[in-house]
Write a protein that holds these residues in place. Structure first.
Motif, PDB file in Angstrom:
ATOM      1  N   SER A   1     -15.868 -15.780   0.846  1.00 23.62           N
ATOM      2  CA  SER A   1     -16.585 -17.018   0.536  1.00 23.62           C
ATOM      3  C   SER A   1     -15.644 -18.223   0.448  1.00 23.62           C
ATOM      4  O   SER A   1     -16.062 -19.355   0.732  1.00 23.62           O
ATOM      5  N   THR A   2     -14.380 -18.020   0.088  1.00 24.99           N
ATOM      6  CA  THR A   2     -13.435 -19.143   0.015  1.00 24.99           C
ATOM      7  C   THR A   2     -12.965 -19.509   1.420  1.00 24.99           C
ATOM      8  O   THR A   2     -12.941 -20.695   1.797  1.00 24.99           O
TER       9      THR A   2
ATOM     10  N   GLY B   1      -8.516 -16.092   1.593  1.00 28.08           N
ATOM     11  CA  GLY B   1      -8.781 -15.944   0.164  1.00 28.08           C
ATOM     12  C   GLY B   1      -8.073 -14.707  -0.369  1.00 28.08           C
ATOM     13  O   GLY B   1      -7.319 -14.034   0.344  1.00 28.08           O
TER      14      GLY B   1
ATOM     15  N   LYS C   1      -6.381  -7.760  -1.864  1.00 27.08           N
ATOM     16  CA  LYS C   1      -7.418  -8.232  -0.952  1.00 27.08           C
ATOM     17  C   LYS C   1      -8.265  -7.048  -0.503  1.00 27.08           C
ATOM     18  O   LYS C   1      -7.908  -5.905  -0.699  1.00 27.08           O
ATOM     19  N   GLY C   2      -9.397  -7.382   0.102  1.00 30.71           N
ATOM     20  CA  GLY C   2     -10.250  -6.322   0.636  1.00 30.71           C
ATOM     21  C   GLY C   2     -11.584  -6.207  -0.056  1.00 30.71           C
ATOM     22  O   GLY C   2     -12.388  -5.329   0.286  1.00 30.71           O
TER      23      GLY C   2
ATOM     24  N   GLY D   1     -13.996  -8.004   0.420  1.00 31.86           N
ATOM     25  CA  GLY D   1     -14.990  -8.191   1.477  1.00 31.86           C
ATOM     26  C   GLY D   1     -14.864  -7.152   2.583  1.00 31.86           C
ATOM     27  O   GLY D   1     -15.610  -7.191   3.567  1.00 31.86           O
ATOM     28  N   GLY D   2     -13.921  -6.237   2.438  1.00 28.54           N
ATOM     29  CA  GLY D   2     -13.803  -5.133   3.391  1.00 28.54           C
ATOM     30  C   GLY D   2     -13.018  -5.441   4.647  1.00 28.54           C
ATOM     31  O   GLY D   2     -12.988  -4.630   5.565  1.00 28.54           O
ATOM     32  N   ALA D   3     -12.342  -6.596   4.689  1.00 32.95           N
ATOM     33  CA  ALA D   3     -11.666  -7.000   5.931  1.00 32.95           C
ATOM     34  C   ALA D   3     -10.146  -6.818   5.842  1.00 32.95           C
ATOM     35  O   ALA D   3      -9.408  -7.375   6.642  1.00 32.95           O
TER      36      ALA D   3
ATOM     37  N   ASP E   1      -8.612 -11.526  -3.741  1.00 31.26           N
ATOM     38  CA  ASP E   1      -9.356 -11.058  -4.912  1.00 31.26           C
ATOM     39  C   ASP E   1      -8.536 -11.238  -6.178  1.00 31.26           C
ATOM     40  O   ASP E   1      -9.085 -11.475  -7.247  1.00 31.26           O
TER      41      ASP E   1
ATOM     42  N   THR F   1     -11.265 -14.194   5.614  1.00 31.92           N
ATOM     43  CA  THR F   1     -12.643 -13.718   5.426  1.00 31.92           C
ATOM     44  C   THR F   1     -13.021 -13.857   3.957  1.00 31.92           C
ATOM     45  O   THR F   1     -12.167 -13.697   3.081  1.00 31.92           O
TER      46      THR F   1
ATOM     47  N   GLU G   1      -7.153  -8.527   8.112  1.00 29.97           N
ATOM     48  CA  GLU G   1      -6.496  -9.607   7.351  1.00 29.97           C
ATOM     49  C   GLU G   1      -4.996  -9.373   7.264  1.00 29.97           C
ATOM     50  O   GLU G   1      -4.193 -10.302   7.392  1.00 29.97           O
TER      51      GLU G   1
ATOM     52  N   LYS H   1      -8.932 -16.009  -9.949  1.00 29.29           N
ATOM     53  CA  LYS H   1      -8.222 -14.975  -9.187  1.00 29.29           C
ATOM     54  C   LYS H   1      -6.747 -14.854  -9.586  1.00 29.29           C
ATOM     55  O   LYS H   1      -6.075 -13.923  -9.183  1.00 29.29           O
TER      56      LYS H   1
HETATM   57  O1  LIG Z   1      -9.999  -9.947   0.987  1.00 30.91           O
HETATM   58  C1  LIG Z   1     -11.031 -10.499   1.265  1.00 30.91           C
HETATM   59  C2  LIG Z   1     -12.012  -9.937   2.213  1.00 30.91           C
HETATM   60  O2  LIG Z   1     -11.597  -8.675   2.654  1.00 30.91           O
HETATM   61  C3  LIG Z   1     -11.364 -11.808   0.647  1.00 30.91           C
HETATM   62  O3  LIG Z   1     -10.358 -12.709   0.962  1.00 30.91           O
HETATM   63  C4  LIG Z   1     -11.439 -11.638  -0.821  1.00 30.91           C
HETATM   64  O4  LIG Z   1     -12.399 -10.644  -1.078  1.00 30.91           O
HETATM   65  C5  LIG Z   1     -11.807 -12.943  -1.507  1.00 30.91           C
HETATM   66  O5  LIG Z   1     -13.122 -13.279  -1.167  1.00 30.91           O
HETATM   67  P1  LIG Z   1     -13.857 -14.489  -1.866  1.00 30.91           P
HETATM   68  O6  LIG Z   1     -13.188 -15.713  -1.380  1.00 30.91           O
HETATM   69  O7  LIG Z   1     -15.287 -14.349  -1.415  1.00 30.91           O
HETATM   70  O8  LIG Z   1     -13.721 -14.301  -3.349  1.00 30.91           O
END
Ligand SMILES: O=C(CO)[C@H](O)[C@H](O)COP(=O)(O)O
Length: 233
Positions: free
Chosen positions: A30-31, A84, A96-97, A99-101, A86, A28, A105, A123
Protein backbone atom coordinates in the motif's frame (compact mmCIF):
# COMPACT_ATOMS: atom_id res chain seq x y z
CA UNK A 1 -2.01 12.94 9.31
CA UNK A 2 -3.71 9.58 9.02
CA UNK A 3 -1.79 6.45 7.98
CA UNK A 4 -2.53 6.87 4.25
CA UNK A 5 -1.40 10.51 4.35
CA UNK A 6 1.84 9.45 6.04
CA UNK A 7 2.47 6.75 3.42
CA UNK A 8 1.86 9.27 0.67
CA UNK A 9 4.18 11.82 2.27
CA UNK A 10 7.00 9.26 2.44
CA UNK A 11 6.33 8.22 -1.16
CA UNK A 12 6.35 11.84 -2.34
CA UNK A 13 9.76 12.43 -0.71
CA UNK A 14 11.16 9.32 -2.41
CA UNK A 15 9.74 10.48 -5.74
CA UNK A 16 11.96 13.58 -5.44
CA UNK A 17 14.97 11.24 -5.81
CA UNK A 18 13.93 10.17 -9.29
CA UNK A 19 15.80 11.73 -12.21
CA UNK A 20 15.30 11.60 -15.96
CA UNK A 21 16.74 8.43 -17.49
CA UNK A 22 16.70 6.37 -14.29
CA UNK A 23 16.08 2.65 -14.22
CA UNK A 24 13.80 2.00 -11.24
CA UNK A 25 12.53 -0.92 -9.21
CA UNK A 26 8.92 -0.52 -8.13
CA UNK A 27 7.95 -2.06 -4.80
CA UNK A 28 4.75 -3.74 -3.71
CA UNK A 29 2.16 -2.90 -1.05
CA UNK A 30 0.00 0.00 0.00
CA UNK A 31 2.93 2.41 0.55
CA UNK A 32 4.68 1.53 -2.71
CA UNK A 33 1.31 2.00 -4.40
CA UNK A 34 1.44 5.71 -3.52
CA UNK A 35 4.93 5.93 -5.03
CA UNK A 36 3.78 4.31 -8.28
CA UNK A 37 0.82 6.71 -8.47
CA UNK A 38 3.07 9.76 -7.95
CA UNK A 39 5.57 8.39 -10.47
CA UNK A 40 2.73 7.93 -12.96
CA UNK A 41 1.86 11.63 -12.62
CA UNK A 42 5.50 12.55 -13.30
CA UNK A 43 5.71 10.24 -16.32
CA UNK A 44 2.59 11.79 -17.79
CA UNK A 45 4.23 15.17 -17.25
CA UNK A 46 7.24 14.07 -19.30
CA UNK A 47 9.63 12.22 -16.95
CA UNK A 48 11.59 9.49 -18.76
CA UNK A 49 12.20 6.32 -16.72
CA UNK A 50 12.03 2.57 -17.18
CA UNK A 51 10.84 0.40 -14.34
CA UNK A 52 10.86 -3.19 -13.13
CA UNK A 53 7.80 -4.07 -10.99
CA UNK A 54 8.23 -6.43 -8.02
CA UNK A 55 4.84 -8.11 -8.39
CA UNK A 56 2.02 -8.68 -10.82
CA UNK A 57 -0.11 -6.28 -8.77
CA UNK A 58 2.46 -3.51 -9.18
CA UNK A 59 2.91 -4.36 -12.86
CA UNK A 60 -0.85 -3.90 -13.42
CA UNK A 61 -0.88 -0.58 -11.55
CA UNK A 62 2.20 0.71 -13.38
CA UNK A 63 0.73 -0.26 -16.76
CA UNK A 64 -2.48 1.56 -15.89
CA UNK A 65 -0.42 4.63 -14.94
CA UNK A 66 1.36 4.53 -18.30
CA UNK A 67 4.79 3.90 -16.74
CA UNK A 68 7.25 2.28 -19.18
CA UNK A 69 8.22 -1.18 -17.94
CA UNK A 70 11.20 -3.39 -18.52
CA UNK A 71 12.51 -6.65 -17.08
CA UNK A 72 15.71 -7.61 -15.30
CA UNK A 73 16.55 -9.68 -18.38
CA UNK A 74 16.49 -6.55 -20.54
CA UNK A 75 17.79 -4.23 -17.81
CA UNK A 76 19.75 -6.22 -15.23
CA UNK A 77 21.14 -3.22 -13.30
CA UNK A 78 18.85 -0.62 -11.74
CA UNK A 79 19.62 2.81 -10.29
CA UNK A 80 17.05 2.94 -7.52
CA UNK A 81 14.34 0.77 -5.99
CA UNK A 82 11.64 2.30 -3.81
CA UNK A 83 9.68 -0.14 -1.70
CA UNK A 84 7.72 -0.41 1.54
CA UNK A 85 8.55 -2.65 4.49
CA UNK A 86 6.71 -4.44 7.26
CA UNK A 87 9.41 -3.47 9.75
CA UNK A 88 12.72 -1.63 9.70
CA UNK A 89 15.32 -0.97 12.37
CA UNK A 90 17.88 1.81 12.79
CA UNK A 91 20.46 -0.24 10.85
CA UNK A 92 18.10 -0.42 7.86
CA UNK A 93 17.49 -4.11 8.35
CA UNK A 94 14.00 -5.02 7.17
CA UNK A 95 11.24 -7.57 7.39
CA UNK A 96 9.33 -7.71 4.12
CA UNK A 97 6.84 -10.06 2.53
CA UNK A 98 3.60 -9.14 4.27
CA UNK A 99 2.17 -8.72 0.79
CA UNK A 100 3.77 -11.95 -0.41
CA UNK A 101 6.14 -10.36 -2.94
CA UNK A 102 9.40 -10.89 -1.01
CA UNK A 103 11.18 -13.00 -3.63
CA UNK A 104 10.84 -10.55 -6.51
CA UNK A 105 11.31 -7.64 -4.11
CA UNK A 106 14.63 -9.06 -2.96
CA UNK A 107 15.84 -9.87 -6.47
CA UNK A 108 14.98 -6.35 -7.65
CA UNK A 109 16.51 -4.69 -4.57
CA UNK A 110 19.71 -6.70 -5.03
CA UNK A 111 19.89 -5.58 -8.68
CA UNK A 112 19.63 -1.92 -7.63
CA UNK A 113 22.45 0.42 -6.73
CA UNK A 114 20.23 1.97 -4.08
CA UNK A 115 17.10 0.82 -2.26
CA UNK A 116 15.06 3.42 -0.42
CA UNK A 117 12.38 2.23 1.99
CA UNK A 118 9.22 4.25 2.46
CA UNK A 119 7.10 3.67 5.53
CA UNK A 120 4.94 5.22 8.19
CA UNK A 121 6.33 5.44 11.71
CA UNK A 122 4.55 2.29 12.92
CA UNK A 123 7.04 0.19 10.91
CA UNK A 124 10.14 1.60 12.65
CA UNK A 125 11.16 -0.74 15.48
CA UNK A 126 14.06 -1.21 17.91
CA UNK A 127 14.25 -4.96 17.31
CA UNK A 128 12.83 -6.81 14.31
CA UNK A 129 10.35 -9.62 14.84
CA UNK A 130 7.03 -8.34 16.08
CA UNK A 131 5.81 -8.75 12.49
CA UNK A 132 5.77 -12.49 11.65
CA UNK A 133 8.70 -13.36 9.39
CA UNK A 134 7.53 -14.58 5.95
CA UNK A 135 9.44 -17.59 4.64
CA UNK A 136 8.73 -18.52 1.00
CA UNK A 137 8.90 -22.27 0.31
CA UNK A 138 8.49 -24.58 -2.64
CA UNK A 139 5.16 -26.46 -2.44
CA UNK A 140 7.04 -29.72 -3.14
CA UNK A 141 7.80 -31.36 0.19
CA UNK A 142 5.99 -28.67 2.16
CA UNK A 143 5.70 -30.72 5.34
CA UNK A 144 9.34 -31.78 5.34
CA UNK A 145 10.47 -28.20 4.71
CA UNK A 146 8.16 -26.91 7.43
CA UNK A 147 9.61 -29.41 9.93
CA UNK A 148 13.17 -28.47 8.97
CA UNK A 149 12.38 -24.78 9.48
CA UNK A 150 10.69 -25.53 12.82
CA UNK A 151 13.84 -27.37 13.98
CA UNK A 152 16.04 -24.40 13.10
CA UNK A 153 13.69 -21.97 14.82
CA UNK A 154 13.40 -24.16 17.92
CA UNK A 155 17.10 -23.55 18.67
CA UNK A 156 16.28 -19.95 19.61
CA UNK A 157 12.47 -19.86 19.77
CA UNK A 158 11.29 -23.07 21.47
CA UNK A 159 7.58 -22.50 20.82
CA UNK A 160 7.34 -20.07 17.89
CA UNK A 161 4.20 -20.63 15.80
CA UNK A 162 4.96 -21.35 12.13
CA UNK A 163 1.81 -20.94 10.05
CA UNK A 164 1.03 -21.66 6.42
CA UNK A 165 -0.35 -18.43 4.96
CA UNK A 166 -3.83 -18.78 3.46
CA UNK A 167 -5.78 -16.56 1.11
CA UNK A 168 -9.30 -15.27 1.66
CA UNK A 169 -10.70 -18.49 0.13
CA UNK A 170 -8.98 -20.63 2.78
CA UNK A 171 -6.56 -22.17 0.29
CA UNK A 172 -2.80 -21.71 0.69
CA UNK A 173 -1.68 -18.29 -0.52
CA UNK A 174 0.35 -18.72 -3.73
CA UNK A 175 3.06 -16.20 -4.59
CA UNK A 176 3.71 -14.78 -8.06
CA UNK A 177 6.45 -17.42 -8.33
CA UNK A 178 4.02 -20.28 -7.53
CA UNK A 179 5.34 -20.84 -3.98
CA UNK A 180 3.77 -20.98 -0.51
CA UNK A 181 4.58 -18.78 2.50
CA UNK A 182 5.14 -19.85 6.10
CA UNK A 183 4.87 -17.02 8.64
CA UNK A 184 7.07 -17.38 11.73
CA UNK A 185 5.88 -15.44 14.79
CA UNK A 186 9.22 -14.83 16.54
CA UNK A 187 8.52 -11.56 18.43
CA UNK A 188 12.23 -10.61 18.76
CA UNK A 189 14.97 -11.42 16.24
CA UNK A 190 18.13 -10.38 18.06
CA UNK A 191 20.52 -11.77 15.42
CA UNK A 192 18.81 -11.54 12.01
CA UNK A 193 22.05 -12.36 10.13
CA UNK A 194 22.42 -15.71 11.93
CA UNK A 195 18.77 -16.60 11.34
CA UNK A 196 19.02 -15.62 7.67
CA UNK A 197 21.97 -17.89 7.02
CA UNK A 198 20.29 -20.80 8.85
CA UNK A 199 17.11 -20.39 6.77
CA UNK A 200 18.79 -20.23 3.36
CA UNK A 201 20.61 -23.49 4.14
CA UNK A 202 17.31 -25.43 4.27
CA UNK A 203 16.39 -27.14 0.97
CA UNK A 204 12.88 -26.06 -0.01
CA UNK A 205 13.28 -22.54 1.39
CA UNK A 206 13.12 -20.27 -1.64
CA UNK A 207 13.63 -16.96 0.20
CA UNK A 208 12.91 -15.28 3.52
CA UNK A 209 11.71 -11.81 4.41
CA UNK A 210 14.87 -10.58 6.17
CA UNK A 211 16.40 -7.89 3.94
CA UNK A 212 19.88 -7.34 5.34
CA UNK A 213 22.38 -4.96 3.79
CA UNK A 214 20.02 -4.12 0.93
CA UNK A 215 18.39 -0.84 1.96
CA UNK A 216 20.61 2.23 1.63
CA UNK A 217 18.11 4.74 2.98
CA UNK A 218 14.62 5.17 4.37
CA UNK A 219 11.95 7.84 4.55
CA UNK A 220 9.70 7.37 7.56
CA UNK A 221 6.61 9.53 7.88
CA UNK A 222 5.63 10.36 11.48
CA UNK A 223 3.18 12.77 13.08
CA UNK A 224 6.16 15.08 13.71
CA UNK A 225 7.25 15.01 10.06
CA UNK A 226 9.55 13.02 7.81
CA UNK A 227 12.50 11.17 9.33
CA UNK A 228 15.30 10.08 6.99
CA UNK A 229 17.69 7.23 7.74
CA UNK A 230 20.87 6.32 5.87
CA UNK A 231 21.65 7.78 2.46
CA UNK A 232 18.87 8.81 0.12
CA UNK A 233 20.99 10.30 -2.66
O1 LIG B 1 6.95 -6.54 1.60
C1 LIG B 1 5.94 -6.12 1.11
C2 LIG B 1 5.13 -6.90 0.15
O2 LIG B 1 5.67 -8.18 -0.01
C3 LIG B 1 5.45 -4.75 1.44
O3 LIG B 1 6.45 -3.84 1.11
C4 LIG B 1 5.19 -4.69 2.90
O4 LIG B 1 4.25 -5.70 3.20
C5 LIG B 1 4.66 -3.32 3.30
O5 LIG B 1 3.39 -3.14 2.74
P1 LIG B 1 2.50 -1.89 3.13
O6 LIG B 1 3.16 -0.72 2.53
O7 LIG B 1 1.16 -2.21 2.53
O8 LIG B 1 2.44 -1.83 4.62
Amino acid sequence: MNAEEMKRAAAARAAELVRDGMRLGLGTGSTARHFVAILGEKVRAGLKVVCVPTSEATRLQAEAEGIPLTTLDETPALDLTVDGADELDDSLRLIKGGGGALLREKIVAAASRRMVVIADGSKHVDVLGRFPLPIEVNPFGLRATQEAIAQVLAQRWPSAPLTLRRGGDGNPFVTDGGHFILDAALQRIEEPEALASDLVAIPGVVEHGLFLGLASGAVIATEAGLVELGELG
